[in-house]
Design an enzyme around this catalytic site. Structure first.
Site, mmCIF file in Angstrom:
data_model
loop_
_atom_site.group_PDB
_atom_site.id
_atom_site.type_symbol
_atom_site.label_atom_id
_atom_site.label_comp_id
_atom_site.label_asym_id
_atom_site.label_seq_id
_atom_site.Cartn_x
_atom_site.Cartn_y
_atom_site.Cartn_z
ATOM 1 N N PHE A 1 0.836 -1.129 -0.278
ATOM 2 C CA PHE A 1 -0.020 0.031 0.008
ATOM 3 C C PHE A 1 1.035 1.121 0.083
ATOM 4 O O PHE A 1 1.778 1.303 0.756
ATOM 5 C CB PHE A 1 -0.963 0.245 1.292
ATOM 6 N N TYR B 1 -10.537 1.028 10.867
ATOM 7 C CA TYR B 1 -11.810 1.380 10.050
ATOM 8 C C TYR B 1 -11.948 0.222 9.115
ATOM 9 O O TYR B 1 -13.165 0.429 8.198
ATOM 10 C CB TYR B 1 -11.882 2.717 9.459
ATOM 11 N N LYS B 2 -11.294 -0.803 8.884
ATOM 12 C CA LYS B 2 -11.579 -1.838 7.931
ATOM 13 C C LYS B 2 -12.374 -2.929 8.474
ATOM 14 O O LYS B 2 -13.489 -2.645 8.871
ATOM 15 C CB LYS B 2 -10.466 -2.233 7.120
ATOM 16 N N ARG C 1 -12.600 -5.173 -6.943
ATOM 17 C CA ARG C 1 -12.330 -5.509 -5.664
ATOM 18 C C ARG C 1 -13.533 -5.847 -4.660
ATOM 19 O O ARG C 1 -14.402 -4.861 -4.512
ATOM 20 C CB ARG C 1 -11.255 -4.651 -4.795
ATOM 21 N N ASP D 1 2.331 -5.022 8.672
ATOM 22 C CA ASP D 1 0.991 -4.109 8.538
ATOM 23 C C ASP D 1 -0.319 -5.279 8.485
ATOM 24 O O ASP D 1 -0.152 -5.929 7.379
ATOM 25 C CB ASP D 1 1.164 -3.384 7.248
#
Ligand SMILES: *Cc1c(COP(=O)(O)O)cnc(C)c1O
Length: 428
Positions: free
Chosen positions: A129, A223-224, A387, A198
């Site tokens: 990312f 928040y995922k 996705r 991560d």
């Protein structure tokens, strides 16, 4: 051939189905984007209102003590710990993933500089990312290290005697491909490097055991899959072997051993408290707690296994079903599978590659109530991607059926070619 009837039967037999009632999902929406922004837990609105009106509005500054505000980052850390194989008192919920990465990577570079000054490389994956790569690039520049980016299959050979830190994201955000955490960590250690993970697409999505893997540092996102709300506090973990050597580069007063003595010099608190910087966002932390409470509820459903083992079985069943149905019903439209079929290499999402129209197809699906997202490709090796994240806490098998049904209709009608679906928004 799997039928709608089969999906309904699977839902009827699913022990996790009652967890859906812990969320406020808008009617008519199939939400396949929990890997990007998790949905609203049913308890959050009332809890946030209580924090605002009662704890803040009425009790004011007393709430730091009376409402347990002061140690909420540590308490939420303890709730996150079992999801990632960390011990109690080893995790805090704080800051953003990017900021936490800055903290742990700085500490790792300082440790490497002290223990093995000849090691000047930080290795990561080219398709990591971007924020991880940007933070690493900036820190490497400041500390005299070089960031070396490799493809996943090149990691083993990149682990030379020059490497100080191997920094990877466990589940790739674009493809959903998952690294073998114990094996990669062991390889890093055998090469004399520190291992930083991560867990942005892992925490709450796949079982993780940082302790068993003997990882050195980890960060992750609130928040995922943890459903803490937009911009929710992230979390940070440091192996207890390094806890006392972990020197916080953002040495603020909340990480101080005795913040309310207001001494002019910095003395880090023992243990995890030193990972904190300044005053923490209580309203956001309270919202994150509501997301974490659902995992406690999941853990109570199948008593003899961890919440994450139970959730993983369903997650794999959902992603297997999605792949199978897409291959059955959407063949001939140029879709490729970008996510590994192998369970051990798959996170909780499925990504489909498409050379033309990927963005517009996602937009057409969203208009039909099936929310996934699009990630732009870069070059022939990394095509454009549709996705789809699968969160077993609130998705069922019928949802998967309906999502593929809509995808098939979008492809066969070619409605994605309409101009309104081809207009790019700022956030994709
Ligand atoms: C989502 C994500 C982030 C997000 O970082 P923020 O600081 O919350 O913006 C970081 N790293 C990875 C790998 C991610 O997937």
């Amino acid at each position: 051939m799997t039928t709608l009837h089969d999906c309904l039967r699977l839902d009827a037999l699913d022990p996790l189905a009652p967890l859906r009632a812990h969320f406020s999902l808008p009617p008519g929406v199939i939400y396949l984007d929990g890997n990007s922004l998790g949905v609203l837990p049913a308890a959050t609105a009332a809890r946030v209102a209580q924090v605002v009106t009662q704890e803040w509005g009425t009790d004011l500054i007393k709430s730091w003590n009376s409402a347990g505000w002061f140690d909420l980052p540590q308490r939420l850390g303890n709730q996150i710990a079992p999801l990632i194989g960390a011990g109690q008192g080893e995790v805090v919920a704080t800051d953003s993933t990017s900021v936490n990465l800055f903290k742990v990577l700085t500490a790792a570079l300082n440790m490497a500089a002290a223990d093995a000054p000849q090691r000047k490389l930080v290795v990561s994956e080219r398709s990591n990312f971007p924020t991880d790569l940007y933070i690493a690039e900036s820190l490497c520049r400041q500390h005299g290290f070089t960031l070396q980016l490799v493809e996943p299959e090149e990691i083993a050979t990149a682990l030379t005697s020059q490497v100080a830190v191997l920094m990877l994201t466990h589940v790739n955000y674009r493809t959903g491909a998952m690294h073998d955490m114990p094996a990669v960590t062991q390889a890093a250690h055998e090469a004399g490097a520190l291992m930083l993970w991560d867990l942005a697409h892992s925490a709450g999505a796949v079982p993780v055991d940082l302790t068993a893997a003997k990882a050195d540092f980890a960060v992750g996102c609130g928040y995922k899959y943890l459903n803490g709300g937009p911009g929710a506090p992230a979390f940070v973990w440091v192996n207890t072997a390094h806890a006392e050597r972990f020197w916080q580069p953002l040495a603020g007063w909340w990480g101080h051993a005795t913040p309310f003595e207001f001494t002019p010099d910095y003395r880090p608190a023992p243990g995890v408290t030193r990972y904190l910087c300044g005053t923490q966002p209580m309203i956001s932390l309270a919202a994150l707690e509501c997301g974490l409470d659902v995992f406690d509820a999941a853990g109570r459903i199948v008593p003899n296994q961890s919440a994450m083992q139970t959730l993983r079985q369903k997650s794999l069943a959902l992603t297997d079903l999605f792949i199978e149905l897409v291959e059955q019903r959407c063949a001939g439209h140029g879709l490729g599978l970008a996510t590994p079929r192998e369970h051990a290499q798959r996170g909780s999402q499925v990504c489909l590659s498409k050379s033309e129209g990927a963005y517009a197809i996602v937009q057409a699906l969203i208009a039909r109530g099936v929310i996934g997202d699009y990630r732009a490709g870069n070059g022939a090796q990394h095509p454009d991607i549709l996705r789809f994240g699968f969160t077993p806490l609130y998705l069922g098998y019928e949802d998967v059926w309906n999502a593929v049904d809509q995808l098939q209709q979008v492809l066969e009608s070619e409605e994605w070619r309409r101009p309104e679906f081809n207009q790019k928004h700022a956030v994709t």
